[in-house]
Design a protein around this motif. Sequence first.
Motif, short mmCIF file in Angstrom:
data_model
loop_
_atom_site.label_atom_id
_atom_site.label_comp_id
_atom_site.label_asym_id
_atom_site.label_seq_id
_atom_site.Cartn_x
_atom_site.Cartn_y
_atom_site.Cartn_z
N MET A 1 61.63 14.29 17.13
CA MET A 1 60.42 14.42 17.92
C MET A 1 60.14 13.07 18.59
O MET A 1 60.36 12.02 18.00
N ILE A 2 59.65 13.13 19.83
CA ILE A 2 59.38 11.93 20.61
C ILE A 2 57.90 11.88 20.97
O ILE A 2 57.30 12.89 21.32
N CYS A 3 57.31 10.69 20.89
CA CYS A 3 55.90 10.51 21.22
C CYS A 3 55.68 10.79 22.71
O CYS A 3 56.39 10.23 23.56
N PRO A 4 54.71 11.64 23.03
CA PRO A 4 54.45 11.95 24.44
C PRO A 4 53.80 10.81 25.21
O PRO A 4 53.80 10.81 26.43
N ARG A 5 53.27 9.80 24.51
CA ARG A 5 52.61 8.70 25.20
C ARG A 5 53.53 7.51 25.43
O ARG A 5 53.51 6.90 26.48
N CYS A 6 54.38 7.16 24.45
CA CYS A 6 55.20 5.96 24.61
C CYS A 6 56.70 6.21 24.53
O CYS A 6 57.49 5.31 24.77
N GLY A 7 57.11 7.42 24.15
CA GLY A 7 58.53 7.75 24.10
C GLY A 7 59.23 7.30 22.83
O GLY A 7 60.44 7.44 22.71
N PHE A 8 58.51 6.77 21.87
CA PHE A 8 59.09 6.31 20.61
C PHE A 8 59.52 7.50 19.76
O PHE A 8 58.88 8.55 19.79
N TYR A 26 50.49 15.09 13.95
CA TYR A 26 51.52 14.07 14.04
C TYR A 26 50.92 12.77 14.58
O TYR A 26 49.93 12.79 15.30
N GLU A 27 51.55 11.64 14.21
CA GLU A 27 51.12 10.35 14.72
C GLU A 27 52.34 9.50 15.02
O GLU A 27 53.29 9.45 14.24
N CYS A 28 52.30 8.82 16.17
CA CYS A 28 53.37 7.91 16.55
C CYS A 28 53.28 6.64 15.71
O CYS A 28 52.20 6.06 15.56
N ASP A 29 54.41 6.20 15.18
CA ASP A 29 54.44 4.99 14.35
C ASP A 29 54.37 3.72 15.18
O ASP A 29 54.22 2.63 14.63
N GLN A 30 54.47 3.84 16.50
CA GLN A 30 54.43 2.66 17.36
C GLN A 30 53.08 2.50 18.07
O GLN A 30 52.47 1.44 18.01
N CYS A 31 52.59 3.55 18.73
CA CYS A 31 51.35 3.41 19.52
C CYS A 31 50.16 4.11 18.86
O CYS A 31 49.04 4.03 19.36
N THR A 50 54.20 1.41 27.70
CA THR A 50 55.52 0.88 27.41
C THR A 50 55.44 0.04 26.13
O THR A 50 54.34 -0.34 25.69
N LYS A 51 56.56 -0.30 25.56
CA LYS A 51 56.60 -1.15 24.36
C LYS A 51 55.93 -2.49 24.65
O LYS A 51 55.18 -3.02 23.84
N GLU A 52 56.18 -3.05 25.83
CA GLU A 52 55.57 -4.33 26.21
C GLU A 52 54.05 -4.23 26.27
O GLU A 52 53.34 -5.12 25.79
N GLN A 53 53.53 -3.15 26.84
CA GLN A 53 52.08 -2.97 26.91
C GLN A 53 51.49 -2.84 25.50
O GLN A 53 50.43 -3.40 25.22
N ILE A 54 52.16 -2.11 24.64
CA ILE A 54 51.67 -1.93 23.27
C ILE A 54 51.63 -3.27 22.54
O ILE A 54 50.65 -3.59 21.87
N ASP A 55 52.67 -4.07 22.71
CA ASP A 55 52.73 -5.37 22.04
C ASP A 55 51.65 -6.33 22.52
O ASP A 55 51.25 -7.24 21.81
N ASN A 56 51.13 -6.12 23.73
CA ASN A 56 50.12 -7.02 24.30
C ASN A 56 48.71 -6.44 24.31
O ASN A 56 47.82 -7.02 24.93
N LEU A 57 48.51 -5.33 23.63
CA LEU A 57 47.16 -4.75 23.55
C LEU A 57 46.24 -5.66 22.76
O LEU A 57 46.66 -6.34 21.82
#
Length: 68
Positions: A1-8, A26-31, A50-57
């Motif tokens: 399964m893939i997260c619909p918001r970040c693709g993780f 379900y919950e995404c482990d990244q976002c 994106t992963k970069e946006q998540i890391d800079n939130l």
Amino acid sequence: MICPRCGFEGISTIATSPIEGAWEVYECDQCFFSWRSTEDVDVHDVFKLTKEQIDNLQVIPPVPPLEV
């Protein structure tokens, strides 16, 4: 399964229906985006991260304790 918001691809099941098979949450482990299995989840491109946006939130400040 893939997260619909970040693709993780790291998705956890965080809740299940008391009636077997009715729904799961379900919950995404990244976002930390969460959704029910009964929802048609189609996240508009404006809300995807994106992963970069998540890391800079920014960190959300904790809610202070209630004064009694």
